[in-house]
Scaffold this active site. Structure first.
Site, mmCIF file in Angstrom:
data_model
loop_
_atom_site.group_PDB
_atom_site.id
_atom_site.type_symbol
_atom_site.label_atom_id
_atom_site.label_comp_id
_atom_site.label_asym_id
_atom_site.label_seq_id
_atom_site.Cartn_x
_atom_site.Cartn_y
_atom_site.Cartn_z
ATOM 1 C CD GLU A 47 47.906 -7.312 89.334
ATOM 2 O OE1 GLU A 47 47.755 -7.447 88.110
ATOM 3 O OE2 GLU A 47 48.881 -7.769 89.960
ATOM 4 C CE LYS A 127 50.546 -11.120 91.034
ATOM 5 N NZ LYS A 127 50.688 -10.023 90.019
ATOM 6 C CB CYS A 176 47.692 -10.689 88.028
ATOM 7 S SG CYS A 176 48.111 -10.247 86.348
#
Ligand code: ING
Length: 315
Positions: A47, A127, A176
């Protein structure tokens, strides 16, 4: 004929605020060279892999914030990375802060892309689960302002049938904090995903819950292994780690089989390439038996999962 993808999990050690994108790209290209030497088809990076994890600071100058974002992909600084991957015949996936000017509005996302061996962008993910907080909280040893600097992703979790260089595999991505939420895996599982690529920047210390700190690596493994097994999919989880600007982030980059077993794992908190041969056909027996969704799931009973955001306790 088995469909084997040789994967390189390219763990990145710390990136300090003063480190240039060009210096990071050089480190990434060194990973690509090692990966090629080990017969990799695909290399996965973490990330926000081009800069230090900037959400650890409160900033209110938008120009300063935007200095951590990519205004274009590729740019002059990142083009050498994409060219090196193409020249070496490697597919790559990496995360970056994406700034998009569209319809008269600027949007900012925490993004991961997948680029095929030919250099074509196969897919993009933004995300969705943004952890942390949106306002400055000076009581914290460091901030975690993803809710301030990024918008919630607007692409859901797509799955792409990769080109034949990657076994025609069904690949998806998450980022993540997404890995802590079973929904992230299941949305891709319901599209038949065979390999999930994810990167993470995970501080060891979690200011709201310091008693969890000692379990950071355990929780990291737990959620990725569970997600892999429960969806009959490979999971490749890659860390940016080590001490960045006095903040330690955990390593533990792992390549996890649909069995739920870890078949490769990083040992350091620095730049480290983990290589494994991943047979996509290993997914089949799980998708056909224990996790045959069409045969065993009861979505009518799951409505609460979609309709209710927070927990509501019975009286
Ligand atoms: N980092 C962390 C993660 O989900 C975090 C945030 C840390 C959540 C520790 C819970 C506990 O791994 C990012 N970037 O999402």
């Amino acid at each position: 004929m088995s469909r084997i993808i040789t994967v390189g999990a390219a763990q990145m050690g710390p990136i300090q605020r003063a480190d240039s994108r060009s210096s990071v790209v050089r480190r990434m290209i060194e990973h690509l060279r090692q990966a090629k030497a080990h017969g990799c088809d695909l290399v996965v990076f973490p990330e926000l892999t081009l800069t230090t994890f900037f959400p650890r600071w409160f900033m209110d100058d938008q120009a300063e914030i935007d200095s951590f974002f990519e205004q274009s992909m590729p740019s002059g600084e990142t083009a050498p990375l994409l060219e090196a991957a193409r020249d070496l015949g490697l597919a790559i996936s990496f995360g970056y802060a994406e700034l998009v000017a569209a319809a008269g509005r600027v949007r900012r996302y925490n993004t991961q892309i997948l680029i095929g061996k030919s250099g074509r962008i196969i897919g993009k993910y933004r995300k969705i689960h943004l952890p942390g907080h949106a306002e400055h909280e000076p009581w914290r040893a460091f901030q975690h302002l993803e809710k301030r600097y990024f918008e919630v992703g607007d692409l859901s979790w797509p799955v792409w049938r990769a080109d034949d260089h990657l076994g025609g595999g069904l690949l998806g991505m998450m980022i993540c904090n997404d890995r802590r939420w079973p929904e992230s895996y299941r949305v891709m599982g319901l599209q038949g995903v065979e390999m999930i690529l994810l990167g993470y920047n995970t501080p060891r210390h979690n200011p709201p819950a310091p008693d969890h700190d000692r379990l950071s690596e355990f929780h990291n493994q737990l959620v990725m292994q569970a997600g892999a097994y429960q969806n009959g999919s490979w999971v490749v989880g890659v860390a940016k780690c080590g001490v960045e600007e006095d903040c330690e982030m955990i390593g533990g980059s792992s390549i996890i089989a649909p069995t739920g077993e870890v078949i490769g794992q990083a040992l350091t908190q620095d730049d480290e390439l983990v290589v494994a041969r991943c047979d996509l056909d290993l997914c089949r027996s799980y998708k056909a038996s224990t996790f045959n969704f069409a045969r065993h799931r009861e979505p009518e009973q799951y409505r609460m999962i979609v309709e209710r955001k927070g927990a509501v306790e019975p009286d």
